[in-house]
Structure formats: structure tokens, C-alpha cells
Design an enzyme around this catalytic site. Structure first.
Site, PDB file in Angstrom:
ATOM      1  N   LYS A  24       8.832  -4.836   6.524  1.00 25.00           N
ATOM      2  CA  LYS A  24       9.308  -3.516   6.969  1.00 25.00           C
ATOM      3  C   LYS A  24      10.022  -3.686   8.320  1.00 25.00           C
ATOM      4  O   LYS A  24      10.753  -4.646   8.510  1.00 25.00           O
ATOM      5  CB  LYS A  24       8.141  -2.524   7.021  1.00 25.00           C
ATOM      6  CG  LYS A  24       7.346  -2.520   5.706  1.00 25.00           C
ATOM      7  CD  LYS A  24       6.448  -1.354   5.557  1.00 25.00           C
ATOM      8  CE  LYS A  24       5.758  -1.409   4.192  1.00 25.00           C
ATOM      9  NZ  LYS A  24       5.031  -0.215   3.845  1.00 25.00           N
ATOM     10  N   HIS A 106      12.612   2.586  -1.917  1.00 28.34           N
ATOM     11  CA  HIS A 106      11.257   2.509  -1.368  1.00 28.34           C
ATOM     12  C   HIS A 106      10.793   3.907  -0.956  1.00 28.34           C
ATOM     13  O   HIS A 106      11.569   4.715  -0.467  1.00 28.34           O
ATOM     14  CB  HIS A 106      11.219   1.555  -0.172  1.00 28.34           C
ATOM     15  CG  HIS A 106       9.813   1.264   0.251  1.00 28.34           C
ATOM     16  ND1 HIS A 106       9.095   2.111   1.062  1.00 28.34           N
ATOM     17  CD2 HIS A 106       8.983   0.239  -0.070  1.00 28.34           C
ATOM     18  CE1 HIS A 106       7.882   1.615   1.235  1.00 28.34           C
ATOM     19  NE2 HIS A 106       7.788   0.482   0.562  1.00 28.34           N
ATOM     20  N   GLU A 182       4.928   1.940  -7.020  1.00 34.08           N
ATOM     21  CA  GLU A 182       4.318   2.182  -5.719  1.00 34.08           C
ATOM     22  C   GLU A 182       4.060   3.679  -5.556  1.00 34.08           C
ATOM     23  O   GLU A 182       4.914   4.410  -5.036  1.00 34.08           O
ATOM     24  CB  GLU A 182       5.249   1.707  -4.605  1.00 34.08           C
ATOM     25  CG  GLU A 182       5.549   0.225  -4.657  1.00 34.08           C
ATOM     26  CD  GLU A 182       5.825  -0.351  -3.273  1.00 34.08           C
ATOM     27  OE1 GLU A 182       5.239  -1.374  -2.963  1.00 34.08           O
ATOM     28  OE2 GLU A 182       6.606   0.248  -2.525  1.00 34.08           O
ATOM     29  N   SER A 231      -1.071  -0.926  -0.653  1.00 32.54           N
ATOM     30  CA  SER A 231      -2.218  -1.392   0.141  1.00 32.54           C
ATOM     31  C   SER A 231      -2.970  -2.553  -0.486  1.00 32.54           C
ATOM     32  O   SER A 231      -4.182  -2.677  -0.295  1.00 32.54           O
ATOM     33  CB  SER A 231      -3.208  -0.245   0.388  1.00 32.54           C
ATOM     34  OG  SER A 231      -2.555   0.874   0.881  1.00 32.54           O
ATOM     35  N   GLY A 252       2.828  -4.966   1.812  1.00 31.12           N
ATOM     36  CA  GLY A 252       3.221  -4.792   3.204  1.00 31.12           C
ATOM     37  C   GLY A 252       2.154  -5.317   4.145  1.00 31.12           C
ATOM     38  O   GLY A 252       2.026  -6.528   4.361  1.00 31.12           O
TER      39      GLY A 252
HETATM   40  P1  PGA Z   1       1.501  -1.673   1.859  1.00 31.51           P
HETATM   41  O1  PGA Z   1       3.060  -1.533   1.653  1.00 31.51           O
HETATM   42  O2  PGA Z   1       1.064  -2.892   1.149  1.00 31.51           O
HETATM   43  O3  PGA Z   1       1.325  -1.771   3.362  1.00 31.51           O
HETATM   44  O4  PGA Z   1       0.870  -0.442   1.304  1.00 31.51           O
HETATM   45  C1  PGA Z   1       3.637  -1.757   0.410  1.00 31.51           C
HETATM   46  C2  PGA Z   1       5.060  -1.293   0.452  1.00 31.51           C
HETATM   47  O5  PGA Z   1       5.390  -0.455   1.300  1.00 31.51           O
HETATM   48  O6  PGA Z   1       5.878  -1.733  -0.357  1.00 31.51           O
END
Ligand code: PGA
Length: 275
Positions: A24, A106, A182, A231, A252
Site C-alpha cells: 500500500k 481495490h 476482498e 486480514s 497487506g
Molecule cells: P489486509 O489488506 O491484508 O491488510 O487486510 C489486504 C488488501 O488490502 O488487499
């Protein structure tokens, strides 16, 4: 997100598995390089599995120089049909570094930057025309899920991909795009963050495969790689990646440190498919 009467599909042994760590805008170029250097030695060169990083745009040239066996994915790409777009990358930028993958749609961009299906479609078109594989993020909001609208919302998001293939006069190819399921409310940065069970994620993947069949024709869904994001971390990665409907992850926070990266990667490799 299984539509009525949906049957669980069997794992498609020829489907590629993917694991992408997205930085990110959390890691700066130096931190991105530091992490790449720490983890690149863990990558095994396997035919049907790809492990990649999604650094920020500014970090791409730095990470590109030290990525070893890691693949690179951009986090965004603009389009250049008929006008300039200040602040956006172009497919030519991605081409300079031979970047094979790019995130599109996203949930943070849909939520905080108001990206619409029209904008997402333009990005998809630009990438498909340049033979860069889009990683199309799809998923519903918590409100939509509670209202029973998940199937319809995701079907509309997948239709954007169908339109983009058509606009490029390209025959839809299940290996030409990766889907990342997601659910917006399961992303670690979501305001209303809630966890999703691996069984629920897998059900949604089966539903997405049915929607893909509806958009592109039968068996398309079975041949399309669908990764899960929301997550995922070292403690639960195996329970997600071990499910036959889940072809890896887009992660992420759980992969933004060397230790977290190593744990999730170990789970990914432990769930490799035979055959
Ligand atoms: P995260 O992010 O694993 O921190 O939830 C995943 C993403 O934003 O693609």
C-alpha cells in the site's frame, strides 16, 4: 456468497496459485527494498505458483533491482486513450520495468477515492490491451452483504471485466486476469473491520466462479485463479489457502514485516497442490 443450488466445484489442478504482498503506501522505498532483500531468499521457483510484491509506484524501480525470484505487481495504472492524466501511471511506465501484474478496483480506492465501474473498466482495458494481467479486486460492503446483495454486486464488478475484454476485441482468457475476493469489511484497514471465516470465503469463491461462468461461459470460473484478501496473517493463512476454492492471497498488513511475510509464505507453500 453461494447462489441457490450452487455446487462446490472441484479444484482445478491446472489453476495457478498466487500470493501477493501489498505494501500500500505503508512502506517507503527504502523499507520496501529492505523487506524484499530479507524475503527474496525464501522464494522457491515453482511452475504453478507465483509470489509477488506490490510496492508503491515510487518504490517499484528500487524493488525491481533486488526482487530476485519475486514477481512485481503495480498497485494502480491509468489509461491514456485520448487525454493526459496527471498523477497516474501508464502502461508504458509498467512496461519499462516489465511489470506483469497490476491491481485494479481495490476497495480502498473504491471507498476513499470514489472509483467507479467506469474508471475501473478503463484501467482494465488499458492493462488487457498491453498484456498486463489485472488483479481485479471484487467484494461487497458489509451493508450489501447484510442486505443479501453480494452476488449481484460482484456479478456487476465481474461484468466490467467482460466489457473490458470485449472493448479490446480480445477473446476472454481465464489466465488473462486474476480475481481477488476482498470483502470490503474484512480488509484490515476498514472502519467496520470484521473477520471472515475461511469457509465463508470459500463459499464466496464458489459463487464468484458461477458468476464468471455466467459472464464468460461455462468452465471459465473453474479455470480462473481467485485469491482471497482480508486480514490474512501467519496464524490463519493455512486455513484460507488450504481450501480448494482459494488459490492464494492478496495480503497487506500480515506481510509487511519480514516475519509476517515468512509465516504467510510458509503457509502458502504448505498448501501447494499436487498434480
Ligand atoms: P489486509 O489488506 O491484508 O491488510 O487486510 C489486504 C488488501 O488490502 O488487499
Amino acid at each position: 456468497m453461494t447462489p441457490k443450488g450452487a455446487q462446490a466445484t472441484t479444484p482445478h489442478s491446472s489453476r495457478r496459485r498466487y500470493l501477493f504482498a501489498t505494501f500500500k503506501n505503508r512502506l517507503d522505498p527504502a523499507e520496501s527494498v529492505d523487506l524484499a532483500l530479507k524475503v527474496r531468499g525464501l522464494i522457491e521457483l515453482r511452475k504453478r505458483e507465483v509470489v509477488g510484491l506490490c510496492p508503491s509506484a515510487l518504490a517499484i524501480p528500487w524493488v525491481n533491482g533486488c526482487k530476485g525470484g519475486l514477481a512485481l505487481a503495480a498497485q494502480n495504472c491509468g489509461w491514456t486513450e485520448s487525454y493526459s492524466l496527471t498523477g497516474e501511471l501508464s502502461v508504458r511506465d509498467l512496461d519499462v520495468f516489465s511489470i506483469p501484474y497490476c491491481l485494479v478496483g481495490h476497495s480502498e480506492r473504491r471507498t476513499y477515492l470514489g472509483e467507479t465501474e467506469e474508471i475501473i473498466g478503463r484501467r482494465l482495458k488499458a492493462l488487457l490491451a498491453a498484456s498486463i494481467v489485472p488483479i481485479l479486486c471484487v467484494g461487497e460492503t458489509l451493508k450489501q452483504r447484510r442486505a443479501g446483495q453480494s452476488v449481484d454486486v460482484i456479478a456487476e464488478q465481474l461484468a466490467t471485466l467482460g466489457d473490458a475484454f470485449a472493448a479490446c476485441a480480445l477473446k476472454p482468457d481465464p489466465t488473462g486476469a486474476i480475481i481477488a475476493y476482498e470483502p470490503m469489511w474484512a480488509i484490515s484497514t476498514a472502519a467496520s473491520h470484521l473477520a471472515l471465516t475461511p469457509a465463508d470465503a470459500a463459499k464466496s469463491h464458489e459463487g464468484i466462479r458461477q458468476s464468471l461462468d455466467a459472464v464468460f461461459g461455462s468452465s471459465f470460473g473453474d479455470a480462473t485463479s481467485i485469491v482471497f484478501g482480508g486480514s490474512v496473517n501467519g496464524a490463519d493463512a493455512k486455513s484460507f489457502f488450504g481450501h480448494p476454492a482459494i488459490d492464494g492471497g492478496l495480503v497487506g498488513a500480515g506481510m509487511q514485516t519480514a516475519a509476517g511475510f515468512a509465516d504467510v509464505l510458509a503457509a502458502f507453500y504448505a498448501c501447494a497442490r499436487i498434480g
